[in-house]
Write an enzyme that holds these catalytic residues in place. Structure first.
Site, short mmCIF file in Angstrom:
data_model
loop_
_atom_site.label_atom_id
_atom_site.label_comp_id
_atom_site.label_asym_id
_atom_site.label_seq_id
_atom_site.Cartn_x
_atom_site.Cartn_y
_atom_site.Cartn_z
CG ASN A 153 -1.50 1.29 1.60
OD1 ASN A 153 -2.43 1.75 0.95
ND2 ASN A 153 -0.94 1.94 2.61
CE1 TYR A 186 0.27 7.72 -7.07
CE2 TYR A 186 -1.54 8.10 -8.59
CZ TYR A 186 -1.08 7.63 -7.37
OH TYR A 186 -1.96 7.08 -6.46
N1 LIG Z 1 -5.76 8.71 -1.49
C1 LIG Z 1 -5.97 8.64 -2.79
O1 LIG Z 1 -6.64 9.52 -3.36
C2 LIG Z 1 -5.45 7.47 -3.58
C3 LIG Z 1 -6.05 7.17 -4.79
C4 LIG Z 1 -5.56 6.09 -5.54
C5 LIG Z 1 -4.52 5.33 -5.06
N2 LIG Z 1 -3.96 5.63 -3.87
C6 LIG Z 1 -2.83 4.79 -3.41
O2 LIG Z 1 -3.14 4.21 -2.15
C7 LIG Z 1 -1.96 4.03 -1.40
C8 LIG Z 1 -2.11 4.66 -0.02
O3 LIG Z 1 -2.45 6.00 -0.20
P1 LIG Z 1 -2.97 6.94 0.99
O4 LIG Z 1 -3.95 7.87 0.37
O5 LIG Z 1 -3.36 6.13 2.17
O6 LIG Z 1 -1.63 7.77 1.25
P2 LIG Z 1 -1.09 8.51 2.54
O7 LIG Z 1 -0.15 9.55 2.02
O8 LIG Z 1 -2.20 8.93 3.45
O9 LIG Z 1 -0.27 7.34 3.28
C9 LIG Z 1 0.81 6.72 2.66
C10 LIG Z 1 1.70 6.09 3.71
O10 LIG Z 1 2.80 5.47 3.03
C11 LIG Z 1 4.01 5.83 3.70
N3 LIG Z 1 5.10 5.84 2.73
C12 LIG Z 1 5.29 6.69 1.70
N4 LIG Z 1 6.41 6.39 1.06
C13 LIG Z 1 6.97 5.33 1.70
C14 LIG Z 1 8.14 4.57 1.49
N5 LIG Z 1 8.99 4.86 0.52
N6 LIG Z 1 8.38 3.53 2.32
C15 LIG Z 1 7.52 3.24 3.33
N7 LIG Z 1 6.40 3.93 3.59
C16 LIG Z 1 6.13 4.96 2.76
C17 LIG Z 1 3.75 7.22 4.27
O11 LIG Z 1 4.64 7.52 5.34
C18 LIG Z 1 2.30 7.13 4.69
O12 LIG Z 1 2.16 6.66 6.01
C19 LIG Z 1 -0.83 4.64 -2.22
O13 LIG Z 1 -0.16 3.63 -2.94
C20 LIG Z 1 -1.55 5.56 -3.18
O14 LIG Z 1 -0.85 5.81 -4.37
C21 LIG Z 1 -4.39 6.69 -3.09
#
Ligand SMILES: NC(=O)c1ccc[n+]([C@@H]2O[C@H](COP(=O)([O-])OP(=O)(O)OC[C@H]3O[C@@H](n4cnc5c(N)ncnc54)[C@H](O)[C@@H]3O)[C@@H](O)[C@H]2O)c1
Length: 242
Positions: free
Chosen positions: A82, A147
């Site tokens: 994730n 991305y």
């Molecule tokens: N929120 C959205 O709108 C959305 C939409 C589509 C996909 N996503 C995907 O869902 C996933 C989670 O997103 P979210 O919205 O919960 O994001 P978020 O930014 O709230 O949380 C992401 C977490 O990942 C951790 N992280 C980031 N880079 C890291 C690394 N290199 N190593 C270890 N940990 C790391 C961060 O510290 C954070 O705790 C991501 O892959 C994101 O691309 C999110």
């Protein structure tokens, strides 16, 4: 207790989908291995939790997380890849090389290293892997070129891993949310005008809630969902139907 007796590994577990998924799996009986780059992972959960801080772009960290699951709980049953980052909006020529490299390193290679470690560990008993892609992994995403490239790559990895390991009973699926109400959606979470702008192309005209995405993650990982593999599922308010 859909996940009683299961060990679940979740990356990016300090906030957003990862933290909410950790709570939901724990409430359904799973033992947890949680990872994040941040040191603020909530471990006040109903079941046993171990954590390891690190960067998913490091292949050794992917192995260390799997090793921790095996040492602590005996095996790894489910992995939720994730952790992810997004870059500031910019057209392709304007994305700095170091930004593009970092996004590919974390969002695409991070999943690649995770799969290398997790598939080997699950080969004997079978298991389930859920990768977090995005609608930007299924369609073009103007101003999010690096991305979108990384998230399309995650779809390619998901389908390939599913095919390579179908007969080993390891199911590999991807969840593809549109913008959801986490830190990644910025102002749109608190400002209705920004939400309206961000979601004008979404048929339901709103952000996904964290809970809506987490429920899809749990469903994809659920042992009861035993014949679904290689699927990349939009949680997108109807966008994928257009
Ligand atoms: N929120 C959205 O709108 C959305 C939409 C589509 C996909 N996503 C995907 O869902 C996933 C989670 O997103 P979210 O919205 O919960 O994001 P978020 O930014 O709230 O949380 C992401 C977490 O990942 C951790 N992280 C980031 N880079 C890291 C690394 N290199 N190593 C270890 N940990 C790391 C961060 O510290 C954070 O705790 C991501 O892959 C994101 O691309 C999110």
């Amino acid at each position: 207790m859909r996940f009683a007796g299961k060990t679940v590994l979740i990356t990016g577990a300090a906030q957003g989908f990862g933290a909410a998924a950790a709570r939901a799996f724990s409430e359904q009986g799973a033992a947890l291995v949680l990872g994040d780059m941040a040191d603020s992972i909530d471990t006040d959960l109903p079941t046993r939790v171990v954590t390891l801080q690190g960067d998913v772009s490091d292949p050794d960290y992917a192995c260390a997380l799997v090793g921790l699951a095996e040492e602590t709980f005996g095996s790894l049953d489910i992995a939720i890849n994730n952790a992810g980052i997004v870059h500031d909006p910019a057209k392709i020529p304007e994305i700095e090389p170091e930004t593009a490299r970092r996004v590919i390193d974390v969002d695409l290679l991070g999943v690649f290293w995770a799969l290398q470690a997790q598939l080997s560990a699950m080969e004997e008993k079978g298991g389930a892997i859920v990768n977090l892609s995005s609608v930007a992994g299924l369609c073009g995403a103007p101003t999010l070129g690096a991305y979108a490239a990384a998230k399309h790559g995650v779809i390619g990895l998901t389908r390939t891993a599913a095919l390579e390991y179908a007969r080993k009973n390891i199911r590999v699926n991807a969840i593809c949310p549109s913008f959801a109400a986490t830190a990644m959606a910025g102002d749109a979470v608190t400002d209705p005008e920004a939400e309206k702008q961000m979601t004008r192309g979404i048929p339901m005209r709103r952000l996904a809630t964290v809970e809506e995405v987490v429920q899809a993650i749990l469903w994809a990982a659920d042992p009861a969902n035993s014949f679904m593999t290689g699927q990349c599922i939009g949680i997108d308010g109807g966008l994928g139907a257009m």
